[in-house]
Structures are given as structure tokens and as C-alpha cells.
Design a protein around this motif. Structure first.
Motif, PDB file in Angstrom:
ATOM      1  N   TRP A 632      71.810  30.553 -38.965  1.00 57.35           N
ATOM      2  CA  TRP A 632      72.175  31.952 -39.120  1.00 57.35           C
ATOM      3  C   TRP A 632      71.291  32.845 -38.268  1.00 57.35           C
ATOM      4  O   TRP A 632      70.118  32.595 -38.087  1.00 57.35           O
ATOM      5  CB  TRP A 632      72.071  32.361 -40.573  1.00 57.35           C
ATOM      6  N   VAL A 633      71.887  33.919 -37.800  1.00 62.16           N
ATOM      7  CA  VAL A 633      71.161  34.870 -36.965  1.00 62.16           C
ATOM      8  C   VAL A 633      71.229  36.248 -37.613  1.00 62.16           C
ATOM      9  O   VAL A 633      72.299  36.753 -37.924  1.00 62.16           O
ATOM     10  CB  VAL A 633      71.771  34.933 -35.550  1.00 62.16           C
ATOM     11  N   ILE A 634      70.066  36.831 -37.855  1.00 58.97           N
ATOM     12  CA  ILE A 634      69.983  38.221 -38.308  1.00 58.97           C
ATOM     13  C   ILE A 634      69.639  39.058 -37.080  1.00 58.97           C
ATOM     14  O   ILE A 634      68.662  38.785 -36.397  1.00 58.97           O
ATOM     15  CB  ILE A 634      68.908  38.389 -39.391  1.00 58.97           C
ATOM     16  N   HIS A 635      70.448  40.068 -36.807  1.00 58.80           N
ATOM     17  CA  HIS A 635      70.269  40.841 -35.582  1.00 58.80           C
ATOM     18  C   HIS A 635      69.002  41.687 -35.622  1.00 58.80           C
ATOM     19  O   HIS A 635      68.188  41.674 -34.694  1.00 58.80           O
ATOM     20  CB  HIS A 635      71.489  41.733 -35.350  1.00 58.80           C
ATOM     21  N   CYS A 636      68.829  42.441 -36.694  1.00 54.02           N
ATOM     22  CA  CYS A 636      67.645  43.281 -36.939  1.00 54.02           C
ATOM     23  C   CYS A 636      67.597  44.561 -36.119  1.00 54.02           C
ATOM     24  O   CYS A 636      66.666  45.347 -36.288  1.00 54.02           O
ATOM     25  CB  CYS A 636      66.341  42.495 -36.701  1.00 54.02           C
ATOM     26  N   ASP A 637      68.556  44.813 -35.241  1.00 55.15           N
ATOM     27  CA  ASP A 637      68.526  46.064 -34.471  1.00 55.15           C
ATOM     28  C   ASP A 637      69.946  46.512 -34.108  1.00 55.15           C
ATOM     29  O   ASP A 637      70.261  46.768 -32.951  1.00 55.15           O
ATOM     30  CB  ASP A 637      67.677  45.890 -33.211  1.00 55.15           C
ATOM     31  N   VAL A 638      70.808  46.575 -35.136  1.00 57.06           N
ATOM     32  CA  VAL A 638      72.182  47.024 -34.914  1.00 57.06           C
ATOM     33  C   VAL A 638      72.173  48.543 -34.773  1.00 57.06           C
ATOM     34  O   VAL A 638      71.722  49.265 -35.653  1.00 57.06           O
ATOM     35  CB  VAL A 638      73.094  46.604 -36.088  1.00 57.06           C
ATOM     36  N   LYS A 639      72.673  49.015 -33.627  1.00 63.15           N
ATOM     37  CA  LYS A 639      72.733  50.452 -33.346  1.00 63.15           C
ATOM     38  C   LYS A 639      73.765  50.664 -32.239  1.00 63.15           C
ATOM     39  O   LYS A 639      74.172  49.698 -31.559  1.00 63.15           O
ATOM     40  CB  LYS A 639      71.364  50.981 -32.911  1.00 63.15           C
ATOM     41  N   PRO A 640      74.235  51.889 -32.022  1.00 62.62           N
ATOM     42  CA  PRO A 640      75.272  52.115 -31.003  1.00 62.62           C
ATOM     43  C   PRO A 640      74.881  51.648 -29.605  1.00 62.62           C
ATOM     44  O   PRO A 640      75.743  51.225 -28.832  1.00 62.62           O
ATOM     45  CB  PRO A 640      75.463  53.643 -31.046  1.00 62.62           C
ATOM     46  N   GLU A 641      73.596  51.706 -29.278  1.00 63.33           N
ATOM     47  CA  GLU A 641      73.148  51.259 -27.946  1.00 63.33           C
ATOM     48  C   GLU A 641      73.326  49.760 -27.754  1.00 63.33           C
ATOM     49  O   GLU A 641      73.418  49.270 -26.623  1.00 63.33           O
ATOM     50  CB  GLU A 641      71.676  51.644 -27.735  1.00 63.33           C
ATOM     51  N   ASN A 642      73.350  48.993 -28.831  1.00 58.20           N
ATOM     52  CA  ASN A 642      73.501  47.535 -28.751  1.00 58.20           C
ATOM     53  C   ASN A 642      74.930  47.079 -29.000  1.00 58.20           C
ATOM     54  O   ASN A 642      75.173  45.886 -29.184  1.00 58.20           O
ATOM     55  CB  ASN A 642      72.560  46.854 -29.741  1.00 58.20           C
ATOM     56  N   ILE A 643      75.872  48.029 -29.030  1.00 63.13           N
ATOM     57  CA  ILE A 643      77.296  47.691 -29.121  1.00 63.13           C
ATOM     58  C   ILE A 643      77.930  48.055 -27.788  1.00 63.13           C
ATOM     59  O   ILE A 643      78.027  49.230 -27.440  1.00 63.13           O
ATOM     60  CB  ILE A 643      77.997  48.458 -30.263  1.00 63.13           C
ATOM     61  N   LEU A 644      78.340  47.033 -27.030  1.00 64.98           N
ATOM     62  CA  LEU A 644      78.966  47.270 -25.732  1.00 64.98           C
ATOM     63  C   LEU A 644      80.485  47.196 -25.862  1.00 64.98           C
ATOM     64  O   LEU A 644      81.010  46.536 -26.770  1.00 64.98           O
ATOM     65  CB  LEU A 644      78.458  46.235 -24.717  1.00 64.98           C
ATOM     66  N   LEU A 645      81.178  47.855 -24.947  1.00 62.17           N
ATOM     67  CA  LEU A 645      82.642  47.923 -24.992  1.00 62.17           C
ATOM     68  C   LEU A 645      83.216  47.376 -23.698  1.00 62.17           C
ATOM     69  O   LEU A 645      82.790  47.773 -22.609  1.00 62.17           O
ATOM     70  CB  LEU A 645      83.105  49.368 -25.193  1.00 62.17           C
ATOM     71  N   ASP A 646      84.193  46.450 -23.820  1.00 56.47           N
ATOM     72  CA  ASP A 646      84.802  45.891 -22.611  1.00 56.47           C
ATOM     73  C   ASP A 646      85.938  46.790 -22.134  1.00 56.47           C
ATOM     74  O   ASP A 646      86.129  47.903 -22.636  1.00 56.47           O
ATOM     75  CB  ASP A 646      85.250  44.444 -22.842  1.00 56.47           C
ATOM     76  N   GLU A 647      86.719  46.283 -21.155  1.00 55.88           N
ATOM     77  CA  GLU A 647      87.738  47.130 -20.537  1.00 55.88           C
ATOM     78  C   GLU A 647      88.828  47.544 -21.516  1.00 55.88           C
ATOM     79  O   GLU A 647      89.504  48.561 -21.327  1.00 55.88           O
ATOM     80  CB  GLU A 647      88.363  46.414 -19.327  1.00 55.88           C
ATOM     81  N   SER A 648      89.044  46.773 -22.593  1.00 59.83           N
ATOM     82  CA  SER A 648      90.059  47.128 -23.593  1.00 59.83           C
ATOM     83  C   SER A 648      89.422  47.718 -24.845  1.00 59.83           C
ATOM     84  O   SER A 648      90.035  47.756 -25.901  1.00 59.83           O
ATOM     85  CB  SER A 648      90.901  45.900 -23.953  1.00 59.83           C
ATOM     86  N   PHE A 649      88.160  48.154 -24.710  1.00 59.95           N
ATOM     87  CA  PHE A 649      87.400  48.758 -25.805  1.00 59.95           C
ATOM     88  C   PHE A 649      87.229  47.805 -26.995  1.00 59.95           C
ATOM     89  O   PHE A 649      87.230  48.231 -28.149  1.00 59.95           O
ATOM     90  CB  PHE A 649      88.040  50.079 -26.259  1.00 59.95           C
ATOM     91  N   GLU A 650      87.092  46.527 -26.676  1.00 68.94           N
ATOM     92  CA  GLU A 650      86.727  45.539 -27.700  1.00 68.94           C
ATOM     93  C   GLU A 650      85.210  45.562 -27.826  1.00 68.94           C
ATOM     94  O   GLU A 650      84.493  45.524 -26.830  1.00 68.94           O
ATOM     95  CB  GLU A 650      87.217  44.154 -27.287  1.00 68.94           C
ATOM     96  N   ALA A 651      84.725  45.631 -29.064  1.00 71.57           N
ATOM     97  CA  ALA A 651      83.280  45.701 -29.296  1.00 71.57           C
ATOM     98  C   ALA A 651      82.630  44.345 -29.044  1.00 71.57           C
ATOM     99  O   ALA A 651      83.150  43.300 -29.424  1.00 71.57           O
ATOM    100  CB  ALA A 651      83.002  46.134 -30.731  1.00 71.57           C
ATOM    101  N   LYS A 652      81.462  44.383 -28.382  1.00 64.12           N
ATOM    102  CA  LYS A 652      80.671  43.182 -28.148  1.00 64.12           C
ATOM    103  C   LYS A 652      79.211  43.490 -28.489  1.00 64.12           C
ATOM    104  O   LYS A 652      78.594  44.357 -27.869  1.00 64.12           O
ATOM    105  CB  LYS A 652      80.792  42.724 -26.699  1.00 64.12           C
ATOM    106  N   ILE A 653      78.695  42.778 -29.478  1.00 67.80           N
ATOM    107  CA  ILE A 653      77.325  43.027 -29.936  1.00 67.80           C
ATOM    108  C   ILE A 653      76.347  42.375 -28.965  1.00 67.80           C
ATOM    109  O   ILE A 653      76.479  41.192 -28.627  1.00 67.80           O
ATOM    110  CB  ILE A 653      77.122  42.449 -31.351  1.00 67.80           C
TER     111      ILE A 653
END
Length: 799
Positions: A632-653
């Protein structure tokens, strides 16, 4: 003086007693008691101290309830309850409930495993000297035992019956079930099989399913199907199979294990060193284990050890797991527009999957064998060998590959003509299933092959013969040199046989310097490092993160290889890494549409449809990290800066797993310093509580509330006559009353980002706010899991 001495003596005794009671190891477990994953000393021991039962963790946040040898150096496990489903390293418990069942629960209370003993009068759980965990009633009768549910190991006095089997681990250092099985077959004979999702094949005592049991000293007439391994080191089976450990005798601790590499072995423990030695094994030659190299893979008995490799124009399916085999880099589909030829792989064969199994042992010419494969669209290769008469086997799948200098034949791999090499003297191509065309590749000048109408030009023949002699001498010298220099061998065969992967791999520092133009274009900067844009030699655009303070050496490799195996559409894909002196770099896919922060807190803001889609995507990615990864992986720093968006606006952490690289102080250590971003950090960071996946749930709640409001909720708000508070705290004060009242709908309309102009789904907005508020509960036990968040959002997604 006497009185003072007496008081000191009493104090000393009380300290000893206190220390002893604190460190007492349980010899049994009563109803109503439990063992906790949080306390490594909370275990049960066998009376002779040979075995220990408790929580076993060798990955950062994955734990199993297991039994292991107490004094083995590596704490060798012999049984696990939750083999497929590890539990969280914080808050999980094994409870002996008052209804008589032993129940393993995860940190969120979910039942992972339990015994079927609720209707019995079971009284206690005891670990016997045999390594058998038993549930007994008050009379001492055994009502349940771990010996009835073996994993990959058989212990002395433990029986193997027709209803039991030993199943190997998937890989070294793993408890996950693999593909190699020791079990009784339908004719009462104990066998070894490779049983994967793609194929099942018998490989011992013979790869022939119809083997003569008598020739192997077995009998199929005893239907009792039971095997027994005793304390003397002797194994006996009802099919008359018997073998002995090389160190036969009493007093030695042994185990019989179905290993991850497909071999069955007896191990003996050296009590003084805690190390194991092999005292018997079923298969002397590793390449006789079928399936060991996976689909298309080739097992090669090299000079130093056996290795798995890939055929020409194939690459490893998983660079960190050779058992997953190789994948062709070309299209194998048979069509009228594709012309096929063959590449020869000398001294190589693949066992089984013959399309012509009925007449395969009839004498066949080489040309006829080639024609059969070309005319059959299902044929992907053919095997041809000369054993007096030519034998032809055309293949529809390539499993169980091996290479040996003693094998008198070759595999001819069917490939598109443009992949043929100049070493092939004759290449057959096919444009369809009925037409065969011969293309000849000439060696030397064309004039050597032209017919003479007058006389033979002997000078050419002599020259050709001398050239052949020189070539043979050169080949012999080269072969001798390669035989004793394995590294040179690997280099010379690099183009044809190396295992190449376009997926996760190691990069050199020079490669990344070139790709980033000496780290010229910076596209991001954060607490864990700086990110640069780059272009690899294969023209892939990548993001290269140069890390700051990270773990060193093998630990860095172990962690990034684990992260590299994680693959989900809502997680940024890691392509590879580089460890060069003090530099530690990670190579990620490049995501086009920047971060959620850029698309949320700027003039180019997202519309509601994209926002809700992003919220669902983030939830799916975190749910995968928390619930589906083996480690298991705990991210520990979820925030808008760490959420990227591809060309179809699919979220990528992005940046998942970096907490493991930058915070870990030891295998079971907690985080050594606070990681995260102010405003998104859960309260337990400041309270010095154990960190669980619920810190990510809290951060997710802040992010989705920001997506609904369209503003930073970490901003400080000061109202006249009041103390400082954040936008989040003020919002929550109001939300907890409004969400329950009749005015909720009008309130939702007021708080949703005004830039949307009222263009949003009321149902989706209400659900998103409701989830966000529940995620930021101060009591982490009241926060939902990411799995449940995904289910709630999907119910609203079609709105």
C-alpha cells in the motif's frame, strides 16, 4: 541502614517483575483477547520457542498474520492466514471473539479472514511445538488447525492430502500465491504443475501427462492420497514416492517448501547462524521447470547460472518479473498484406502447443515444415530437428522455452519479412494462406552465383573456400573468447536476444542530461524536488524529477521498482529512474494540461463537468493506492498542485510513493518528520498519531471542497472582533448545519464557484460537498475510505 537496603531490594524486585510482565510472550490466546499489529511483541510462541505467530511485515505498510521460525535469520514464514490480502500496518488486529471465531480485521474494521468455528465450544488458541496453530476446547480437542490450510510449506508431522496442495509464492520476498503447485492428480500420483491464467502444464516427474507411473517407481492404485514428512527427514507418499534429506536424523529443524522458482526443496536450519541450507530438491536442472520464464521466454543454462531471455524482436513484459515472459514488438496478425519469414534460433525449443500433434512424429522435410507453418495463420513458429529423420512441430503458442547446446534442433520464429536479418540464407515469405514465395538472400557478389557456359572459374571457388576457412577459424576463436567472458557474450547478442523494455527501466545520468538539455526547461518545483521537461531518444516527452534527500543504494532501487510497477489510469506513469552518485532522478510521463491548481485558481478555470470528472479520477487513483496495491502507498501530500490533467482532462495523481523515498528510516519505522502542505494536512500530523491512509482522505476532502468553492480554503480569514481562522474552518462551521436543513439547496447554490454562472448539477454539487465535509472530520475513524467515496461519486456521475 538495614531498612534502606531492604527498600532498595524491594524496589529492584518490583522493577524486574514489571519488566518481565511487560515483555512476557503469550503461550496462548483466550476468547475475548487479541493481537495487535501496532505492537511487534504482541505474539504467541510455541512452548519450545521454535515457532512464533503474529503479524509479519516485510513491506512498508503490508502485514500478514503468519507463523514463522523464531530463530531463523530472515524470520522464515511457514504459514499465512491472509495470503492474498495484506492488512494495514496501523490499527489492524487478530481478535479471538467470544463467539469462538478468530477474526482478522483491517484498520477500517473490515474482516479480512476468519475461522469457521463460531458454532463450536472452542476455548483457546495455542501454537504447538510442531508449528501448528490450533483452536482447542476445554478438553484439549482440536477444532481447527492451520495444518489443514497449508500455503507453500509442509512441516514435519504435517500431512498433505488430496484436498490440500502447496502453492508457491509469486516471486522472491512475496506471500502472494504463484503458479507452481505440488498436489495429487486424478490418478493418485503426487505431481508438480505450472498453473497460470494462460496455461496448465505438468512438468514433474515427467512433462508427459500420460507418463508411465511405474517407470518412476510410483503406483496409481492407492487412492488414499496422503503424504507425510517426518522429524527424521524422510518424506513418504501413498503413491510410493519417498525421498530423504541429505542430513537425515533427529534434532534438525526442517521444512519442505514449494519455491517461487518452481522447485520443491527440503531446507535444514543451522541453529548457530539462523541460515538455511538445501538438503534435497526435486529438480536438478532449473530449465526443466516448465513455465519458469513465462510466455515466449527462453530458459538458458548459462556458464554461471540459468537465466531467462527473450527471442529476437521481443521485450520483457515486466522488467522486474521474468516469470511474466516476453511480448513481441511486431504485429502477429495474419493478413493478406503481411509477408512472413523466419528467424532461426539454434539449439532452442518450446515444449508443447503443437498444432500438428497427431502427425508430428512422421518424417517431414524442412521445406514441408516451413510450408505448413506459413499456410496456417495460427502458427507463430515451428520446431525442426534431425534425429535420423526430420521431425516437425508447428506451434500456436510459445511456452516452456529452453536453449541447450545439446538440443539437436532449432526454433524458427515467424516474423514480418522486414525484420529478417542478413544472416538468413533462405527466407520464406507469404502474402496469404495459399501462396508461398521464396526470397533468396545472397552472400558475396552476384557473379559467384551466375552459371558459366564455358568453364568454372576456379579462382572464385578457391577464394571462396579460403574465405570460409578463415571465417570458421575466426568463429572458433570468437566462441572461445565469448565462452569465458560472459559480459562480452551479452554485449555481442544485444541486438538479437537482450531483454529490452520500453516500460520501467534504469536510465543513465548522461541520457537524462541529454533529454533535458542539461535540465534547461523547469516545469515545476516542490518540497521533494524540481521537475524538468525532456525528450527521450525514442521521442517520448517526459518529466524528469530531480529529488532532494532520499534513501541510498539498494533501498532506493527497491522503492522505485515498487513504484514503477504501479499502473493506473489516474496515476502519473513512472517510466524509470536514475541513481548516479549523489543524484537521484525519476522519469515520468509528461502530462499536457498542467496541474489542477493552474486550472482551478486562474482565469482558465474548469467547467463543472470537468471538475466532477477530476474529483472521480482522484478518488479512483487514491483508492487504487490504498486498497489494491500489494504494498500500500500513502501519498501524504494530496493537493491541487499534485493533480495533473491530460488532454481529455483525466486526473493523474503525481508524486505518489515519494513519502517512502524521503521519509523512511527503517522497514517498520513511522514517518520521521511531517510531510505535506499546510492547509491540506490532517490533524494527526500535528497530534503525533500513527499515520494511515486517512491522511490522504482528509487532503482529498480539502481538494474537492476547493473544487466546489473555486478558492483556496487554506487562506486566513479575519473578521472584526474574531480570532483568525481559515476559509476551511469557517466553511465547515456553516456546512454542518446547512447540510442537514431544508435550506441546503439554496445554500449549495450560494457556495458553488460563482464563475460557473450557475451551470452545474445540483445533485453532484451536493454530493461533492457532503463527501468533502465527511473527509475532513477531525476524528479520522469517522472519515470514509476512498473505496466508498468512489462508489458514492459514481452513483452521481451520470447526472
Amino acid at each position: 541502614m538495614m531498612r534502606e537496603t531492604f527498600l532498595l531490594f524491594l524496589l529492584f524486585c518490583s522493577l524486574i517483575e514489571s519488566s518481565a510482565s511487560k515483555n512476557t510472550i503469550k503461550d496462548h490466546l483466550q476468547r475475548g483477547s487479541s493481537l495487535s499489529v501496532d505492537d511487534s511483541s504482541d505474539v504467541i510462541r510455541s512452548p519450545d520457542n521454535t515457532y512464533t505467530c503474529g503479524f509479519y511485515g516485510f513491506q512498508s505498510n503490508a502485514y500478514w498474520f503468519a507463523i514463522w521460525f523464531t530463530n531463523s535469520k530472515e524470520r522464515t514464514a511457514v504459514w499465512t492466514a491472509n495470503r492474498n490480502t495484506p492488512v494495514n500496518g496501523r490499527g489492524s488486529k487478530m481478535t479471538f471473539r467470544r463467539n469462538g471465531a478468530m477474526v482478522l480485521t483491517d484498520v477500517d474494521g473490515m474482516v479480512v479472514w476468519e475461522t469457521n468455528t463460531t458454532s463450536t465450544d472452542v476455548d483457546r488458541a495455542v501454537l504447538l511445538n510442531t508449528g501448528n496453530l490450533v483452536l482447542q476446547n476445554q478438553k484439549g480437542q482440536i477444532l481447527w488447525q492451520s495444518f489443514d490450510y497449508p500455503t507453500d510449506t509442509l512441516l514435519p508431522s504435517q500431512t498433505l492430502t488430496k484436498r490440500k496442495s502447496l502453492i508457491s509464492a509469486l516471486r522472491r520476498g512475496s506471500f502472494e500465491p504463484g503458479y507452481f503447485v505440488l498436489s495429487y492428480n486424478s490418478i493418485n500420483v503426487l505431481i508438480l504443475t505450472y498453473d497460470s491464467p494462460e496455461t496448465t502444464v505438468l512438468y514433474w516427474p515427467s512433462p508427459d501427462p500420460g507418463f508411465n507411473v511405474w517407470s518412476y517407481g510410483r503406483t496409481s492404485y492407492n487412492s488414499s492420497r496422503i503424504a507425510f514428512f517426518d522429524d527424521f527427514g524422510v518424506f513418504r507418499s501413498s503413491d510410493r514416492w519417498q525421498f530423504n534429506a541429505s542430513d537425515m536424523g533427529f534434532g534438525i529443524r526442517r521444512r519442505l517448501t514449494m519455491d517461487y522458482d518452481g522447485n520443491l526443496r527440503i531446507y535444514s536450519l543451522n541453529d548457530s547462524t539462523g541460515l538455511w541450507s538445501i538438503s534435497w530438491q526435486a529438480i536438478a536442472q532449473p530449465c526443466n521447470v516448465l513455465g519458469i520464464c513465462g510466455r515466449n521466454g527462453i530458459c538458458d543454462n548459462g556458464v554461471l547460472q540459468s537465466e531467462c531471455s527473450c527471442p529476437p524482436h521481443h521485450q520483457q513484459t515486466n522488467p522486474t518479473d521474468v516469470s511474466q515472459g516476453c511480448t513481441p514488438t511486431f504485429n502477429t496478425t495474419c493478413s493478406n498484406s503481411t509477408k512472413f519469414g523466419f528467424l532461426e534460433m539454434p539449439n532452442t525449443d518450446y515444449y508443447g502447443f503443437d498444432l500438428n500433434s497427431i502427425d508430428a512424429f512422421l518424417p517431414t522435410s524442412f521445406d514441408a515444415c516451413k510450408d505448413m507453418c506459413l499456410r496456417n495463420c495460427r502458427c507463430i513458429a515451428f520446431s525442426y530437428r534431425l534425429t535420423g529423420e526430420g521431425l516437425c512441430f508447428i506451434k500456436n503458442a510459445l511456452f516452456n522455452g529452453f536453449r541447450s547446446p545439446n538440443f539437436p534442433g532449432s526454433i524458427y520464429l515467424k516474423v514480418p519479412v522486414d525484420m529478417e536479418t542478413s544472416e538468413s540464407v533462405s527466407v520464406l515469405t507469404s502474402s496469404n494462406a495459399t501462396c508461398v514465395e521464396v526470397v533468396t538472400v545472397m552472400l558475396g557478389s552476384p557473379s559467384m552465383y551466375e552459371p558459366s557456359e564455358t568453364k568454372v572459374k576456379w579462382v572464385y571457388l578457391y577464394s571462396f573456400a579460403i574465405a570460409i576457412g578463415v571465417a570458421e577459424a575466426f568463429v572458433m576463436l570468437l566462441g572461445w573468447w565469448l565462452f569465458y567472458r560472459k559480459n562480452a557474450l551479452l554485449t555481442s547478442l544485444e541486438e538479437g536476444y537482450r531483454m529490452v523494455s520500453s516500460q520501467f527501466r534504469g536510465f543513465t545520468y548522461q541520457e537524462l542530461v541529454k533529454a533535458t538539455q542539461n535540465f534547461k526547461v523547469e516545469i515545476g518545483r516542490g518540497g521533494s524536488g524540481t521537475v524538468y521537461k525532456g525528450i527521450l531518444e525514442d521521442e517520448r516527452v517526459v518529466a524528469v524529477k530531480r529529488l532532494g534527500d532520499v534513501s541510498e543504494g539498494g533501498e532506493f532501487w527497491a522503492e522505485v521498482s515498487t513504484i514503477g510497477k504501479i499502473n493506473h489510469m489516474n496515476l502519473v506513469r513512472m517510466w524509470g529512474f536514475c541513481s548516479h552518485k549523489r543524484y537521484k532522478l525519476l522519469v515520468y510521463e509528461y502530462v499536457e494540461n498542467l496541474s489542477l491548481a493552474h486550472r482551478l485558481f486562474s482565469t482558465t478555470f474548469l467547467q463543472w463537468k470537468e471538475r466532477f470528472k477530476v474529483a472521480v479520477g482522484i478518488a479512483k487513483g487514491l483508492a487504487y493506492l490504498h486498497h489494491e496495491c500489494l504494498e500500500w502507498v500513502i501519498h501524504c501530500d494530496v493537493k491541487p498542485e499534485n493533480i495533473l490533467l491530460d488532454e481529455s482532462f483525466e486526473a493523474k495523481i503525481a508524486d505518489f510513493g515519494l513519502a517512502k523515498l524521503t521519509q523512511r528510516g527503517g522497514q517498520n519505522s513511522e514517518f520521521t518528520r511531517i510531510r505535506g502542505t499546510k492547509g491540506y494536512m490532517a490533524p494527526e500530523w500535528a497530534s503525533n498519531l500513527p499515520i494511515t491512509a486517512k491522511v490522504d482522505v482528509y487532503s482529498y476532502g480539502v481538494v474537492v471542497l476547493e473544487m466546489a468553492r473555486g478558492i483556496r480554503l487554506s487562506n486566513i480569514v479575519v473578521q472584526e472582533g474574531e480570532e483568525e481562522e481559515t476559509e476551511l474552518m469557517r466553511f465547515l462551521r456553516v456546512a454542518k448545519t446547512k447540510l442537514q436543513g431544508e435550506e441546503m439547496e439554496s445554500w449549495i447554490e450560494e457556495i458553488i464557484d460563482s464563475r460557473l454562472g450557475g451551470l452545474f448539477s445540483m445533485k453532484q454539487a451536493a454530493k461533492l460537498v457532503e463527501i468533502g465535509v465527511s473527509c475532513v472530520e477531525e476524528d479520522r475513524n469517522k472519515r470514509p475510505t476512498m473505496d466508498s467515496v468512489v462508489h458514492d461519486l459514481i452513483d452521481c456521475e451520470s447526472e
